[in-house]
Design a protein around this motif. Sequence first.
Motif, PDB file in Angstrom:
ATOM      1  N   ILE A  79      17.451 -22.105  24.485  1.00  0.00           N
ATOM      2  CA  ILE A  79      18.521 -21.903  25.472  1.00  0.00           C
ATOM      3  C   ILE A  79      18.672 -20.421  25.828  1.00  0.00           C
ATOM      4  O   ILE A  79      19.183 -20.070  26.889  1.00  0.00           O
ATOM      5  CB  ILE A  79      19.840 -22.498  24.923  1.00  0.00           C
ATOM      6  N   ARG A  80      18.151 -19.546  24.945  1.00  0.00           N
ATOM      7  CA  ARG A  80      18.239 -18.095  25.208  1.00  0.00           C
ATOM      8  C   ARG A  80      17.472 -17.689  26.473  1.00  0.00           C
ATOM      9  O   ARG A  80      17.828 -16.722  27.125  1.00  0.00           O
ATOM     10  CB  ARG A  80      17.673 -17.314  24.029  1.00  0.00           C
ATOM     11  N   PHE A  81      16.377 -18.425  26.792  1.00  0.00           N
ATOM     12  CA  PHE A  81      15.584 -18.055  27.963  1.00  0.00           C
ATOM     13  C   PHE A  81      16.299 -18.403  29.264  1.00  0.00           C
ATOM     14  O   PHE A  81      15.828 -18.097  30.354  1.00  0.00           O
ATOM     15  CB  PHE A  81      14.204 -18.716  27.896  1.00  0.00           C
ATOM     16  N   PHE A  82      17.425 -19.066  29.113  1.00  0.00           N
ATOM     17  CA  PHE A  82      18.256 -19.420  30.246  1.00  0.00           C
ATOM     18  C   PHE A  82      19.117 -18.240  30.685  1.00  0.00           C
ATOM     19  O   PHE A  82      19.597 -18.185  31.811  1.00  0.00           O
ATOM     20  CB  PHE A  82      19.168 -20.545  29.764  1.00  0.00           C
ATOM     21  N   THR A  83      19.322 -17.287  29.764  1.00  0.00           N
ATOM     22  CA  THR A  83      20.296 -16.238  30.020  1.00  0.00           C
ATOM     23  C   THR A  83      19.697 -15.017  30.726  1.00  0.00           C
ATOM     24  O   THR A  83      20.429 -14.106  31.091  1.00  0.00           O
ATOM     25  CB  THR A  83      20.941 -15.752  28.699  1.00  0.00           C
ATOM     26  N   VAL A  84      18.343 -14.996  30.860  1.00  0.00           N
ATOM     27  CA  VAL A  84      17.713 -13.842  31.524  1.00  0.00           C
ATOM     28  C   VAL A  84      17.426 -14.178  32.991  1.00  0.00           C
ATOM     29  O   VAL A  84      17.266 -15.346  33.335  1.00  0.00           O
ATOM     30  CB  VAL A  84      16.401 -13.423  30.805  1.00  0.00           C
ATOM     31  N   ASN A  97      14.715 -13.590  34.997  1.00  0.00           N
ATOM     32  CA  ASN A  97      13.379 -14.007  35.460  1.00  0.00           C
ATOM     33  C   ASN A  97      12.386 -14.082  34.298  1.00  0.00           C
ATOM     34  O   ASN A  97      12.714 -13.758  33.157  1.00  0.00           O
ATOM     35  CB  ASN A  97      12.854 -13.036  36.530  1.00  0.00           C
ATOM     36  N   ALA A  98      11.128 -14.511  34.639  1.00  0.00           N
ATOM     37  CA  ALA A  98      10.107 -14.728  33.609  1.00  0.00           C
ATOM     38  C   ALA A  98       9.688 -13.426  32.927  1.00  0.00           C
ATOM     39  O   ALA A  98       9.361 -13.411  31.738  1.00  0.00           O
ATOM     40  CB  ALA A  98       8.893 -15.411  34.222  1.00  0.00           C
ATOM     41  N   LEU A  99       9.694 -12.315  33.682  1.00  0.00           N
ATOM     42  CA  LEU A  99       9.322 -11.022  33.095  1.00  0.00           C
ATOM     43  C   LEU A  99      10.286 -10.666  31.964  1.00  0.00           C
ATOM     44  O   LEU A  99       9.873 -10.222  30.886  1.00  0.00           O
ATOM     45  CB  LEU A  99       9.331  -9.935  34.174  1.00  0.00           C
ATOM     46  N   GLU A 100      11.570 -10.879  32.211  1.00  0.00           N
ATOM     47  CA  GLU A 100      12.570 -10.569  31.186  1.00  0.00           C
ATOM     48  C   GLU A 100      12.446 -11.545  30.007  1.00  0.00           C
ATOM     49  O   GLU A 100      12.684 -11.165  28.856  1.00  0.00           O
ATOM     50  CB  GLU A 100      13.983 -10.626  31.782  1.00  0.00           C
ATOM     51  N   ALA A 101      12.056 -12.786  30.296  1.00  0.00           N
ATOM     52  CA  ALA A 101      11.847 -13.758  29.217  1.00  0.00           C
ATOM     53  C   ALA A 101      10.721 -13.280  28.310  1.00  0.00           C
ATOM     54  O   ALA A 101      10.821 -13.303  27.078  1.00  0.00           O
ATOM     55  CB  ALA A 101      11.512 -15.128  29.792  1.00  0.00           C
ATOM     56  N   ARG A 102       9.632 -12.809  28.930  1.00  0.00           N
ATOM     57  CA  ARG A 102       8.488 -12.304  28.177  1.00  0.00           C
ATOM     58  C   ARG A 102       8.893 -11.068  27.363  1.00  0.00           C
ATOM     59  O   ARG A 102       8.572 -10.950  26.181  1.00  0.00           O
ATOM     60  CB  ARG A 102       7.377 -11.943  29.173  1.00  0.00           C
ATOM     61  N   ARG A 103       9.597 -10.156  28.023  1.00  0.00           N
ATOM     62  CA  ARG A 103      10.020  -8.922  27.354  1.00  0.00           C
ATOM     63  C   ARG A 103      10.909  -9.240  26.150  1.00  0.00           C
ATOM     64  O   ARG A 103      10.795  -8.623  25.102  1.00  0.00           O
ATOM     65  CB  ARG A 103      10.767  -8.042  28.352  1.00  0.00           C
ATOM     66  N   SER A 104      11.764 -10.237  26.308  1.00  0.00           N
ATOM     67  CA  SER A 104      12.689 -10.545  25.224  1.00  0.00           C
ATOM     68  C   SER A 104      11.949 -11.048  23.982  1.00  0.00           C
ATOM     69  O   SER A 104      12.327 -10.723  22.852  1.00  0.00           O
ATOM     70  CB  SER A 104      13.754 -11.552  25.676  1.00  0.00           C
ATOM     71  N   VAL A 105      10.863 -11.823  24.185  1.00  0.00           N
ATOM     72  CA  VAL A 105      10.113 -12.311  23.011  1.00  0.00           C
ATOM     73  C   VAL A 105       9.416 -11.140  22.315  1.00  0.00           C
ATOM     74  O   VAL A 105       9.372 -11.068  21.077  1.00  0.00           O
ATOM     75  CB  VAL A 105       9.079 -13.387  23.409  1.00  0.00           C
ATOM     76  N   LEU A 106       8.860 -10.207  23.114  1.00  0.00           N
ATOM     77  CA  LEU A 106       8.183  -9.053  22.504  1.00  0.00           C
ATOM     78  C   LEU A 106       9.162  -8.206  21.689  1.00  0.00           C
ATOM     79  O   LEU A 106       8.874  -7.823  20.551  1.00  0.00           O
ATOM     80  CB  LEU A 106       7.537  -8.196  23.605  1.00  0.00           C
ATOM     81  N   VAL A 107      10.320  -7.921  22.276  1.00  0.00           N
ATOM     82  CA  VAL A 107      11.330  -7.120  21.556  1.00  0.00           C
ATOM     83  C   VAL A 107      11.722  -7.830  20.256  1.00  0.00           C
ATOM     84  O   VAL A 107      11.779  -7.223  19.173  1.00  0.00           O
ATOM     85  CB  VAL A 107      12.584  -6.908  22.447  1.00  0.00           C
ATOM     86  N   ALA A 108      11.938  -9.141  20.362  1.00  0.00           N
ATOM     87  CA  ALA A 108      12.337  -9.908  19.176  1.00  0.00           C
ATOM     88  C   ALA A 108      11.260  -9.838  18.097  1.00  0.00           C
ATOM     89  O   ALA A 108      11.560  -9.668  16.908  1.00  0.00           O
ATOM     90  CB  ALA A 108      12.604 -11.362  19.562  1.00  0.00           C
ATOM     91  N   THR A 109       9.990  -9.930  18.503  1.00  0.00           N
ATOM     92  CA  THR A 109       8.905  -9.925  17.519  1.00  0.00           C
ATOM     93  C   THR A 109       8.849  -8.605  16.759  1.00  0.00           C
ATOM     94  O   THR A 109       8.725  -8.589  15.526  1.00  0.00           O
ATOM     95  CB  THR A 109       7.548 -10.172  18.210  1.00  0.00           C
ATOM     96  N   TYR A 110       8.918  -7.496  17.482  1.00  0.00           N
ATOM     97  CA  TYR A 110       8.843  -6.188  16.820  1.00  0.00           C
ATOM     98  C   TYR A 110       9.966  -6.047  15.781  1.00  0.00           C
ATOM     99  O   TYR A 110       9.735  -5.635  14.638  1.00  0.00           O
ATOM    100  CB  TYR A 110       8.974  -5.047  17.841  1.00  0.00           C
ATOM    101  N   ILE A 111      11.170  -6.376  16.205  1.00  0.00           N
ATOM    102  CA  ILE A 111      12.312  -6.164  15.292  1.00  0.00           C
ATOM    103  C   ILE A 111      12.252  -7.131  14.110  1.00  0.00           C
ATOM    104  O   ILE A 111      12.433  -6.737  12.950  1.00  0.00           O
ATOM    105  CB  ILE A 111      13.643  -6.313  16.064  1.00  0.00           C
TER     106      ILE A 111
END
Lengths: 82, 553
Positions: free
Chosen positions: B284-289, B291-305
């Motif tokens: 449901i988190r991918f609903f809050t961004v 566009n798709a670019l921000e969805a992709r960015r959010s997974v990358l940020v989450a992975t690093y942290i």
Amino acid sequence: MRSSISEAQSARTLRAWLLALCVVIYVVGMGVLIAQASEAAIRPLVEVRYGIFAFGGVVVSCVVAMVLFARRVPVASEGEKR
Amino acid sequence: MNRRSFGTLLCTGIATHVGSVARADDGGITSGGPIALTMFGLIVAMTIVVTLWAAKRVSSAHDLYAAGGRITGMQNGLAICGDFMSASTFLGVIGLAFVGNGESVIYVASPILGLAFLLLYIAEPLRNLGRYTIVQVMTLRFEGRAIRAFCAFAVLTVTLFYLIAQMVGAGTLLQVLIGVPYSVAVVVVAALMMLYVLLGGMLATTWVQILKAVLLVGCVALLTVMALARVDFDPASLYRIAGDQLLRVFGDNDAKTALTSPFSALSLGLAMSFGMAGLPHVLIRFFTVPNALEARRSVLVATYIIAAVFFCIVFVLAYASIAFVYGQPQFFDTDGQLAGGSNMAVIHLARVLGGEPLFGVVAAVTFATILAVVAGLTMAGAGALANDLYVQVWRRGEVSETGQVNAFRVGTIVITALAILFGIAFEGQSIAYMVSLAFTVAVSANFPVLILAIYWRGLTRRGALAGGAAGLLSSVALIVAGPPIWVGILGYAKPLFPYAYPALASMPLAFFTCWLVSRLDPQYGASEAGRLFDEIRRQASRGVAVASGAIVH
């Protein structure tokens, strides 16, 4: 049209290869852990170096895969493609 | 062995809290001093302020469910971290390691693989489709109330398993921190969780997650530096001391963990990796961004942290807990049990490293962690209950927007009541194990139908229903029939299913059933269904404009 189909196909192939890379590294890492734990004489809190190897391997492979994917496969912009 | 039904188990669980009060009274449970309580109060107050701030900005159903789609990739990445770094990570994984259980590495390595899978195969197609729950994706491909009802039920099952783990963690934590009985602690947590969700919806939940993720990362970093400082920044010394402590405490007593059984280890790994793609509160988190670019960015940020935090948790804090908490008699009762159980090892470690102030900070951050996660879970569960079951299945979608919001509020109250009931009944269970059960159900019931709905043209409505039902029923049945519940809780002599983690059996069964029933279905390969699938694939890979408010719940 032809170029967009070929782009989609190469993105699919890249995705499959990247996932395969991550899964292989993951299976090797966890396999090492299982093998090490089954030989441990004491309660099997895995020896640190095996744990770091397994975890580090999974993290590095997954991050490499994700960064490669993000760089090679362009994002479909909602407005453009409509 | 005393054989009890599940119903009596619930009652027994509630009744045992009379005993827990006694333990608190006679000093068996340690509690925090004024500094710890002040820290705790401050952090909880911060989360309430965020909730009240968000409440003023919620004016529509889109705001309530999706934070208006205004969250950036960075913010969403932090919120995903917050969702994933739950009580199971901070308390449960260190608790497992504290008793010498090597499964902790599987618990932290597998989600990284899951995040990679999420980025490669799930996040963008879902964002592009404009559908963010399994229910929405399924109803995009297949019509009918049955499929919606089944998916909503599967979401509720996963949510409840996950909620139980968080409630157990929060209840024990409050018990240790302020010395209140466990059952009272569970009710307090549930009340706060209801407050967040009812007032602030997804916007409050997201910002509480972000706040908590930042606090948790800071807390883990501080504890890591302080633990390493205690051994002059020589990790080898830390590992040596921890090894000596384990030998002293357990001797050559060989624990039978998942690592000693390849089936269980693979099952656990499978569930923790791909289960994430079936977790409703993460999808449901991918609903809050936007566009798709921000969805992709959010997974990358989450992975690093998440990778950095997990590393510190397993390779520093877990060993530091073993090295510095064992041998401190004030944390153990007369039976040699750690106050609050092994789940509380890191909380006691904070007290060893930084005294009362650090204890207060860590306990408060952990509590905020749990509150934020249960709020996200309640959002997902109440959404399934109110929108899918009540609005769409029962009322066939004929409910006004105000009626939908009211239904959501009633759904939140129902989920809260269930969380209290099960949270009390499952007191003392390993938090990490309880969370792994949620992942097992998610990977067996939700993941196969979601992935096939997006990527397999041949899936039919009957195939999806049969496969999802096979995954859901087999995973729940095998969990109950496995050693921890059948023997450990229900009291039978031998388990019906020999392994604690059944995903390796239940997930392939779900995929196979989807395939078999679809192939046998007269609708298999129908041209209309094929055209619909092609259209969905086009949308999933290219993206479509999703207008605010054009969301099908």
